[in-house]
Design an enzyme around this catalytic site. Structure first.
Site, short mmCIF file in Angstrom:
data_model
loop_
_atom_site.label_atom_id
_atom_site.label_comp_id
_atom_site.label_asym_id
_atom_site.label_seq_id
_atom_site.Cartn_x
_atom_site.Cartn_y
_atom_site.Cartn_z
N THR A 1 -37.30 -46.55 69.86
CA THR A 1 -36.81 -47.65 69.36
C THR A 1 -35.80 -48.16 70.29
O THR A 1 -35.29 -47.58 70.92
CB THR A 1 -36.08 -47.39 67.89
OG1 THR A 1 -35.51 -48.72 67.59
CG2 THR A 1 -34.91 -46.55 67.98
N GLY A 2 -36.00 -49.45 70.53
CA GLY A 2 -35.11 -50.32 71.57
C GLY A 2 -35.89 -51.59 72.06
O GLY A 2 -36.80 -51.95 71.27
N GLY B 1 -44.41 -55.34 71.26
CA GLY B 1 -43.56 -54.50 71.64
C GLY B 1 -44.12 -53.06 71.93
O GLY B 1 -45.29 -53.03 71.79
N ASP B 2 -43.24 -52.18 72.12
CA ASP B 2 -43.79 -50.63 72.20
C ASP B 2 -44.20 -50.13 71.00
O ASP B 2 -45.15 -49.14 71.17
CB ASP B 2 -42.54 -49.90 72.84
CG ASP B 2 -41.53 -49.96 71.85
OD1 ASP B 2 -41.07 -51.04 71.34
OD2 ASP B 2 -41.02 -48.86 71.83
N GLY C 1 -38.61 -52.94 73.61
CA GLY C 1 -40.07 -52.57 73.65
C GLY C 1 -40.62 -52.51 75.17
O GLY C 1 -41.33 -51.80 75.44
N THR D 1 -35.78 -51.04 63.69
CA THR D 1 -37.04 -50.59 63.79
C THR D 1 -37.12 -49.19 63.08
O THR D 1 -36.06 -48.81 63.21
CB THR D 1 -37.62 -50.47 65.23
OG1 THR D 1 -37.87 -51.65 65.58
CG2 THR D 1 -39.07 -49.57 65.22
N ARG E 1 -45.87 -61.91 70.85
CA ARG E 1 -45.13 -60.93 71.74
C ARG E 1 -45.33 -59.47 70.81
O ARG E 1 -45.19 -59.52 69.72
CB ARG E 1 -43.60 -61.27 71.87
CG ARG E 1 -42.98 -60.14 72.49
CD ARG E 1 -42.25 -59.34 71.63
NE ARG E 1 -41.37 -58.03 72.36
CZ ARG E 1 -40.93 -57.00 71.84
NH1 ARG E 1 -41.24 -56.81 70.53
NH2 ARG E 1 -40.21 -56.20 72.21
N1 ASP Z 1 -39.08 -51.22 69.98
C1 ASP Z 1 -39.07 -52.22 69.17
C2 ASP Z 1 -39.56 -53.79 69.98
O1 ASP Z 1 -39.49 -53.88 71.10
C3 ASP Z 1 -37.74 -53.06 68.52
C4 ASP Z 1 -36.73 -51.88 68.20
O2 ASP Z 1 -37.15 -50.81 68.41
O3 ASP Z 1 -35.91 -52.35 67.68
O4 ASP Z 1 -40.59 -54.54 69.41
#
Ligand code: ASP
Length: 320
Positions: A234-235, A213-214, A237, A183, A211
């Site tokens: 990032t991570g 995410g955040d 979500g 991301t 789906r």
């Molecule tokens: N945060 C993003 C999500 O969950 C993914 C990512 O940051 O790698 O969609």
């Protein structure tokens, strides 16, 4: 200080500016092949250089965030735009958001499948509609109506980009895993004292269709308020949504008078589960904070004081 509806006036910062970007947190960069590392490093450097130039020229934070994220979206080495990971059905569904710290205006899109630059669409949602978040077909028909660049869904099946994919040693599965957390995000303080942040992603690989995410959720993956900071996460979500992670950083500063460093540290080391991701942030004073609880996070930082660096983790000497 004005209310949420009003404009949060910028403090006088002289010509000071700061920019921080991320290219995702997660998989261990030590395990990437040379091509992958170099593609990521080059992409980050291109984006950071463009952002730096714009900030030197006095561009507004919001323009810088959009332009920098567009560069990363167009680069197949990142899990956003062109290089997005695929859902369980083998399709790319893209999410993005952007926020203006001056007036708390924000825009976001989720689940779009044919828009080349979701961050640009998110900005148009912010400026051309009374809404904050548009999803899937609605977002796509809005994009078409306003003349945004539409691409065929296979534009996002970029796994064979020669810059990244030449290696025969790595399976598609491994590549998908490496890009799982690719991301992109950007947080900026411009010369006028205004903050902005944005985030763009293809989400998590093999996610269920639909789906979200955040990254397109204001307060979870992105937040900016001139009085405090601009933040992009990032991570995983779901973990960020549960904790309203980006806004929680602001709330800690706002209600508990924490420093930006302490607020980010609290979120990364005590609130989010271990190995779930990272945050980048710029304070109203130009301070840059980058922290993650994963083995690596691809980051870049530049300031009016001459800092310019790209890294694959923030361990040791991570603060300016
Ligand atoms: N945060 C993003 C999500 O969950 C993914 C990512 O940051 O790698 O969609």
């Amino acid at each position: 200080m004005s209310s949420q509806q009003g404009s949060v006036e910028a403090a006088d910062h002289g010509k000071q500016w700061s920019i921080v970007i991320h290219g995702g947190a997660g998989s261990d960069s030590e395990k990437w092949n040379k091509e992958m590392k170099s593609a990521r490093e080059k992409g980050m450097s291109r984006a950071l250089t463009a952002g730096k130039k714009m900030l030197q020229d006095g561009s507004p934070a919001l323009d810088v965030v959009e332009a920098v994220i567009k560069i990363l979206e167009d680069d197949a080495a990142f899990n956003a735009g062109r290089g997005s990971v695929l859902n369980q059905e083998g399709a790319a569904e893209l999410d993005a958001s952007i926020m203006n710290g001056k007036n708390l205006q924000c825009g976001a899109v989720a689940g779009v499948t044919n828009v080349k630059n979701p961050i640009a669409l998110a900005r148009q949602v912010m400026v051309k509609t009374p809404h904050v978040l548009l999803v899937s077909e609605g977002a796509e028909s809005f994009a078409k109506d306003i003349g945004m660049e539409i691409v065929k869904p296979d534009y996002f099946l970029s796994w064979h980009d020669p810059r990244v994919m030449e290696s025969t040693e790595i399976s598609i599965e491994e590549k998908n895993d490496s890009f799982h957390y690719g991301t992109v995000g950007c947080a900026v303080l411009d010369q006028h004292g205004n903050l902005a942040a944005g985030t763009s992603t293809g989400g998590t690989s093999k996610k269920l269709k639909g789906r979200v995410g955040d990254s397109p959720i204001i307060g979870a993956g992105t937040y900016a308020d001139n009085r405090f900071a601009a933040v992009s996460g990032t991570g995983i979500g779901e973990e960020y949504i549960r904790r309203a992670a980006a806004y929680d950083v602001i709330a800690q500063m706002r209600y508990a008078s924490k420093t930006l460093d302490a607020a980010v540290d609290e979120m990364i080391t005590r609130q989010l589960p271990d190995r779930s991701g990272g945050l980048i942030a710029v304070g109203h004073d130009g301070r840059i904070v980058m922290q993650h609880n994963t083995p690596s996070m691809t980051v870049g930082a530049a300031t009016s004081e001459g800092r310019f660096e790209i890294r694959f983790n923030t361990f040791s000497e991570d603060r300016r």
